[in-house]
Design a protein around this motif. Structure first.
Motif, PDB file in Angstrom:
ATOM      1  N   UNK A 174      12.351  27.548 -20.238  1.00  0.00           N
ATOM      2  CA  UNK A 174      11.759  28.885 -20.109  1.00  0.00           C
ATOM      3  C   UNK A 174      11.596  29.192 -18.637  1.00  0.00           C
ATOM      4  N   UNK A 175      12.038  30.377 -18.244  1.00  0.00           N
ATOM      5  CA  UNK A 175      11.871  30.816 -16.867  1.00  0.00           C
ATOM      6  C   UNK A 175      10.587  31.640 -16.767  1.00  0.00           C
ATOM      7  N   UNK A 176       9.744  31.256 -15.824  1.00  0.00           N
ATOM      8  CA  UNK A 176       8.456  31.925 -15.641  1.00  0.00           C
ATOM      9  C   UNK A 176       8.387  32.489 -14.232  1.00  0.00           C
ATOM     10  N   UNK A 177       8.049  33.792 -14.150  1.00  0.00           N
ATOM     11  CA  UNK A 177       7.815  34.448 -12.860  1.00  0.00           C
ATOM     12  C   UNK A 177       6.306  34.641 -12.721  1.00  0.00           C
ATOM     13  N   UNK A 178       5.686  33.880 -11.824  1.00  0.00           N
ATOM     14  CA  UNK A 178       4.219  33.815 -11.718  1.00  0.00           C
ATOM     15  C   UNK A 178       3.729  34.600 -10.510  1.00  0.00           C
ATOM     16  N   UNK A 179       2.721  35.470 -10.738  1.00  0.00           N
ATOM     17  CA  UNK A 179       2.081  36.245  -9.672  1.00  0.00           C
ATOM     18  C   UNK A 179       0.565  35.988  -9.746  1.00  0.00           C
ATOM     19  N   UNK A 180      -0.016  35.592  -8.632  1.00  0.00           N
ATOM     20  CA  UNK A 180      -1.458  35.323  -8.564  1.00  0.00           C
ATOM     21  C   UNK A 180      -2.117  36.314  -7.612  1.00  0.00           C
ATOM     22  N   UNK A 181      -3.115  37.037  -8.123  1.00  0.00           N
ATOM     23  CA  UNK A 181      -3.883  37.984  -7.303  1.00  0.00           C
ATOM     24  C   UNK A 181      -5.320  37.479  -7.202  1.00  0.00           C
ATOM     25  N   UNK A 182      -5.516  36.514  -6.311  1.00  0.00           N
ATOM     26  CA  UNK A 182      -6.852  35.962  -6.107  1.00  0.00           C
ATOM     27  C   UNK A 182      -7.297  35.003  -7.191  1.00  0.00           C
ATOM     28  N   UNK A 183      -6.436  34.688  -8.153  1.00  0.00           N
ATOM     29  CA  UNK A 183      -6.811  33.826  -9.271  1.00  0.00           C
ATOM     30  C   UNK A 183      -6.441  32.375  -8.974  1.00  0.00           C
ATOM     31  N   UNK A 184      -7.158  31.453  -9.669  1.00  0.00           N
ATOM     32  CA  UNK A 184      -6.872  30.029  -9.499  1.00  0.00           C
ATOM     33  C   UNK A 184      -5.458  29.699  -9.983  1.00  0.00           C
ATOM     34  N   UNK A 185      -4.827  28.744  -9.304  1.00  0.00           N
ATOM     35  CA  UNK A 185      -3.479  28.327  -9.681  1.00  0.00           C
ATOM     36  C   UNK A 185      -3.501  27.621 -11.036  1.00  0.00           C
ATOM     37  N   UNK A 186      -2.542  27.897 -11.892  1.00  0.00           N
ATOM     38  CA  UNK A 186      -2.507  27.226 -13.196  1.00  0.00           C
ATOM     39  C   UNK A 186      -2.048  25.776 -13.048  1.00  0.00           C
ATOM     40  N   UNK A 187      -2.288  25.016 -14.120  1.00  0.00           N
ATOM     41  CA  UNK A 187      -1.879  23.616 -14.177  1.00  0.00           C
ATOM     42  C   UNK A 187      -0.565  23.529 -14.947  1.00  0.00           C
ATOM     43  N   UNK A 188       0.412  22.843 -14.336  1.00  0.00           N
ATOM     44  CA  UNK A 188       1.676  22.593 -15.017  1.00  0.00           C
ATOM     45  C   UNK A 188       1.581  21.201 -15.642  1.00  0.00           C
ATOM     46  N   UNK A 189       1.598  21.169 -16.975  1.00  0.00           N
ATOM     47  CA  UNK A 189       1.518  19.924 -17.720  1.00  0.00           C
ATOM     48  C   UNK A 189       2.927  19.554 -18.188  1.00  0.00           C
ATOM     49  N   UNK A 190       3.461  18.468 -17.636  1.00  0.00           N
ATOM     50  CA  UNK A 190       4.819  18.045 -17.977  1.00  0.00           C
ATOM     51  C   UNK A 190       4.831  17.368 -19.340  1.00  0.00           C
ATOM     52  N   UNK A 191       5.857  17.658 -20.088  1.00  0.00           N
ATOM     53  CA  UNK A 191       5.956  17.078 -21.421  1.00  0.00           C
ATOM     54  C   UNK A 191       6.064  15.570 -21.395  1.00  0.00           C
ATOM     55  N   UNK A 192       6.667  15.012 -20.340  1.00  0.00           N
ATOM     56  CA  UNK A 192       6.787  13.573 -20.245  1.00  0.00           C
ATOM     57  C   UNK A 192       5.601  12.895 -19.599  1.00  0.00           C
ATOM     58  N   UNK A 193       4.581  13.652 -19.232  1.00  0.00           N
ATOM     59  CA  UNK A 193       3.407  13.073 -18.594  1.00  0.00           C
ATOM     60  C   UNK A 193       3.242  13.578 -17.179  1.00  0.00           C
ATOM     61  N   UNK A 194       1.982  13.655 -16.738  1.00  0.00           N
ATOM     62  CA  UNK A 194       1.680  14.134 -15.399  1.00  0.00           C
ATOM     63  C   UNK A 194       1.323  15.604 -15.400  1.00  0.00           C
ATOM     64  N   UNK A 195       0.496  15.988 -14.427  1.00  0.00           N
ATOM     65  CA  UNK A 195       0.044  17.375 -14.326  1.00  0.00           C
ATOM     66  C   UNK A 195      -0.198  17.709 -12.867  1.00  0.00           C
ATOM     67  N   UNK A 196       0.054  18.959 -12.484  1.00  0.00           N
ATOM     68  CA  UNK A 196      -0.189  19.418 -11.124  1.00  0.00           C
ATOM     69  C   UNK A 196      -0.327  20.925 -11.099  1.00  0.00           C
ATOM     70  N   UNK A 197      -0.794  21.424  -9.954  1.00  0.00           N
ATOM     71  CA  UNK A 197      -1.002  22.860  -9.813  1.00  0.00           C
ATOM     72  C   UNK A 197       0.260  23.503  -9.266  1.00  0.00           C
TER      73      UNK A 197
END
Length: 685
Positions: free
Chosen positions: A566-589
């Motif tokens: 899935x292609x995601x185009x992300x725009x943040x206007x002063x909001x906290x960065x989302x967490x990317x949770x990998x299906x194989x394990x691990x997470x990051x902003x």
């Protein structure tokens, strides 16, 4: 005060005269006694001291209490005895001079009716009289020296010894002891001992074989023996009964098994009056203690009622406060929209009787309790309740609105006294206000929930290959509308727009801005506007609107890409960065921060392109999650990332629910801010 002192030449240089004017003051009897004592000392008439001081006290005390004017005291001593005159200046009819020697026993009853002070004067004085003048009234008495040849008694006999010869009447010392008997001020309950001492003294003075003092304090225990003397009266004996002069709810009497005599009843009345005075003090003291207890009770009741903002809980609490302290049973009825009374809560001191109470309260008819309750509700006044559940009902009125009735049953052994009725009326007022406040809060909560639900999508769309899930927890005050919101909107190009935002503040104004932001986004993206332009126009709208409200937003346009991603185009206007949770394990902003909307004329909202592989998920959230507080410790973004990492491979619903539960469990306190979690997951197989 004015005084004239010195010997008066009325036939001999050995006469002593003192004249003094004293105010109407409680200290006047003591000053008059001091004057009499000094004259007796000068005239060497010490043998008349006890009788002279006793009679002077009685006359001056009566004058101070009844005349309430200045007093002229004249004391004249000669070798044969002492004469004391007490003159007041109270207005009254002019009468002839009344002068007499010691009255016979047939006159005692009449004297007693005129006051116990004159009874003592008549008993101890050689002669006494009353003079009415245009300016006032004077009472005088004469005490002859023993052996002075008084015409009314044998030579050598004092008034006390003559009284003993005339029939065993009390001496001045015994009378003084009776008058000076007082309760022990340091005893826990001084009345029984004081009453016993007073009863013993008066019984011995009149030669009674027995006596008893009974007292009913109006507390439902009936008449109780306060003191007892001697033996039980024999059957057929005519007893001397004197009612005690006490106020309701007190009632009592003094009873003597004494032979009829001239002084028995007056002395019993005198003892009863002294006892009544201290019983009144006891009644007032107990009333003060009860009033203090009632004030404490009302304060505690108000605190308990104020803590509950649930209507049903508040109404159930009222009978628990009333029973059994203020009655055997209590029932709260409320008025519905058609004006009918509905039983909301009831309680009884005996739980076994509670079903019977419910049946009686549900009965209808002109003589039923229901009819009396309707009368109380309509008339807004207290209404008595008849058998079988005797008591009374008071209306529940708050802010001019008639909410229903509070019915209270009488105590087991006695009816409610005026203080208890006042307390119950106060409880009814406080209960009505608490119920009305709970109703207002319930209405506010219903409106807030309705408004909050209108700002959130009822359901999230079901899209093949894409998993959407959201969790929302409002602030701890469920009567407030929060500023957090989320949405999933279809785009004209076939993609989906994921939106999560947070408007500053709470309440109706924040909700209005939230609704504005949500609607503007839907309209602009529906017209096919690119996301940077959507954010720019929304910022212009908020700046022009003013009001100090700003908004943070995260917009993510998601659509299928190559290779199942899935292609995601992300725009943040002063909001906290989302967490990317990998299906194989691990997470990051992921993502790049931008400018919040509504603060500046120009904003920067960088675009971040993210590829979600199958099983990957993006976790959006509001600051209600990261700023969840436990004391001084915050939940924080690092703890959020660490909590999300073990959830790799789970569905969007599970991830959202687990993160919500983790954030809530972080603190025992209710949330101070709204909590929103939105999960976007690539469900492609």
């Amino acid at each position: 005060m004015s005084a004239e002192a010195g010997p008066a030449m009325n036939g001999g240089s050995d006469e002593h005269v003192r004249r003094v004017r004293l105010p109407a003051d409680r200290r006047t009897p003591a000053a008059a006694r001091a004057l009499v004592r000094s004259v007796l000392a000068e005239a060497d008439l010490h043998e008349l001291l006890n009788e002279a001081l006793l009679l002077t006290t009685e006359l001056t005390t009566n004058a101070v209490e009844h005349a309430r004017t200045e007093l002229d005291i004249e004391v004249e001593a000669d070798p044969a005895g002492l004469t004391v005159t007490v003159t007041d200046f109270a207005s009254g009819p002019v009468d002839e001079l009344l002068v007499g020697v010691r009255n016979t026993t047939s006159d005692i009853t009449e004297v007693a009716e005129r006051g116990r002070g004159l009874l003592l004067v008549d008993h101890f004085a050689s002669r006494w009289g009353t003079t009415y003048l245009p300016t006032g009234k004077g009472v005088w008495f004469r005490l002859d020296r023993p052996g002075a040849g008084a015409a009314t008694r044998p030579a050598g006999m004092t008034p006390a010894t003559q009284a003993d010869a005339d029939g065993g009447t009390p001496s001045a010392a015994a009378m003084s002891e009776l008058m000076q008997t007082n309760p022990d001020p340091y005893a826990d309950d001084p009345l029984p001992e004081f009453a016993a001492g007073l009863l013993t003294r008066v019984a011995e003075m009149v030669g009674a074989a027995g006596g008893v003092v009974r007292l009913d304090r109006g507390d439902g225990q009936g008449s109780q023996v306060l003191a007892r003397y001697g033996r039980q009266p024999r059957e057929g004996n005519e007893l001397l009964r004197v009612p005690l002069a006490v106020h309701r709810p007190y009632a009592g009497e003094l009873e003597l098994d004494a032979a009829p005599s001239a002084y028995a009843r007056p002395l019993a009345v005198l003892a009863g009056e002294r006892l009544s005075l201290h019983l009144e003090n006891d009644r007032l003291r107990r009333a003060d203690v009860r009033r203090s207890a009632w004030l404490t009770f009302l304060a505690e009741a108000s605190e308990l009622l104020a803590q509950s903002l649930d209507v049903e809980l508040t109404m159930a609490l009222v009978p628990q406060l009333v029973v059994p302290r203020l009655g055997q049973w209590c029932a709260v009825h409320t008025t519905d929209e058609w004006g009918r009374l509905r039983l909301a809560a009831a309680s009884h001191a005996d739980e076994a009787v509670l079903p019977q109470l419910h049946r009686v309260l549900q009965e209808t008819g002109p003589d039923s309790i229901q009819a009396r309750l309707r009368e109380a509700s309509r008339s807004a006044a207290q209404v008595p309740l008849g058998a079988p559940m005797e008591g009374f009902a008071v209306p529940l009125i708050a802010r001019g609105q008639r909410l229903g009735t509070l019915a209270v049953g009488r105590h087991q052994r006695h009816r409610h006294d005026p203080d208890e009725v006042s307390v119950l009326e106060d409880v009814a007022r406080r209960a009505a206000l608490a119920i009305e406040n709970a109703r207002i809060h319930a209405e506010r909560r219903r409106v807030a929930q309705t408004l909050q639900q209108s700002l959130l999508p009822p359901v999230l769309p079901v899209v093949e290959g894409i998993g959407f899930a959201a969790e929302y927890v409002p602030t701890g005050d469920d009567a407030e509308v929060g500023g957090d919101f989320y949405d999933v909107v279809p785009l004209p190009d076939g993609r989906w727009l994921v939106v999560i935002g947070d408007v500053s503040g709470k309440g109706v104004q924040a909700a209005a801005v939230t609704g504005l932001v949500r609607d503007v986004i839907r309209v602009l993206v529906g017209d096919g506007k690119p996301l940077p332009e959507v954010l720019g126009r929304l910022n212009e709208t908020l700046v022009e609107r003013g009001g100090g409200r700003y908004c943070t937003l995260a917009l993510a346009a998601v659509g299928p890409g190559g290779g199942g991603q899935l292609d995601v185009s992300l725009h943040l206007a002063g909001h906290d960065r989302p967490v990317l949770l990998h299906g194989g394990g691990g997470a990051g902003f992921v993502g790049t921060g931008g400018t919040a909307l509504g603060l500046l004329d120009a904003i920067a909202t960088p675009t971040a392109e993210i590829a979600l592989k199958p099983g990957d998920a993006l976790i959006f959230y509001t600051d209600g999650v990261t700023e969840r507080r436990r004391g001084r410790e915050l939940f924080g973004t690092d703890r959020l990332r660490e909590s999300a990492a073990p959830l790799a491979g789970y569905s969007a619903d599970v991830v959202a629910a687990r993160l919500r539960a983790t954030a809530i469990a972080f603190s025992v306190e209710p949330p101070r801010d709204d909590i929103a979690v939105l999960v976007l997951r690539n469900d492609t197989l």
